[in-house]
Design a protein around this motif. Sequence first.
Motif, PDB file in Angstrom:
ATOM      1  N   ALA A  14       0.840  -1.196   0.000  1.00 14.53           N
ATOM      2  CA  ALA A  14       0.000   0.000   0.000  1.00 14.53           C
ATOM      3  C   ALA A  14       0.876   1.248   0.000  1.00 14.53           C
ATOM      4  O   ALA A  14       1.888   1.312   0.704  1.00 14.53           O
ATOM      5  CB  ALA A  14      -0.914  -0.009   1.221  1.00 14.53           C
ATOM      6  N   SER A  84       0.068   5.782  -5.105  1.00 18.02           N
ATOM      7  CA  SER A  84      -0.657   5.721  -3.821  1.00 18.02           C
ATOM      8  C   SER A  84      -1.670   4.578  -3.817  1.00 18.02           C
ATOM      9  O   SER A  84      -2.836   4.754  -3.453  1.00 18.02           O
ATOM     10  CB  SER A  84      -1.366   7.050  -3.553  1.00 18.02           C
ATOM     11  N   LYS A  86      -3.895   1.393  -3.022  1.00 20.35           N
ATOM     12  CA  LYS A  86      -4.601   0.951  -1.821  1.00 20.35           C
ATOM     13  C   LYS A  86      -5.011  -0.521  -1.981  1.00 20.35           C
ATOM     14  O   LYS A  86      -5.170  -0.992  -3.105  1.00 20.35           O
ATOM     15  CB  LYS A  86      -5.859   1.798  -1.621  1.00 20.35           C
ATOM     16  N   SER A 115      -1.628  -4.714   2.424  1.00 23.01           N
ATOM     17  CA  SER A 115      -1.760  -3.668   3.454  1.00 23.01           C
ATOM     18  C   SER A 115      -0.605  -3.718   4.436  1.00 23.01           C
ATOM     19  O   SER A 115       0.200  -4.621   4.451  1.00 23.01           O
ATOM     20  CB  SER A 115      -3.086  -3.837   4.189  1.00 23.01           C
TER      21      SER A 115
END
Length: 115
Positions: A14, A84, A86, A115
């Motif tokens: 992430a 960026s 996720k 994550s």
Amino acid sequence: QVQLVESGGGLVQAGGSLRLSCTASGSIFSINAMGWYRQAPGKQRELVAVITSGGSTNYRDSVKGRFTIFRDNAKNTVYLQMNSLKPEDTAVYYCNLAVPLRAYWGQGTQVTVSS
């Protein structure tokens, strides 16, 4: 016969970045638009970003400001710069080529964001 060859997927943490590319080859005389879609497990395929032959772009709200789509017309190649990242961006990403009267799809490339 038109072929789309994708590359650039992979595993990233992430906050990291990836760049996808898709090159179209074959009997292509006119391109309306090229774009990227994605499909996560158990979900429908959704539009991520698209760029028209005139250079106009459109993004889904969740990727605005993080993803950038751009093209190299001379190479019939479309790119998706993803920053960026996720975990919710995890999906198989598909390239799409829209020409008059039909559309073509790439084979898909997996993007996994941990994550």
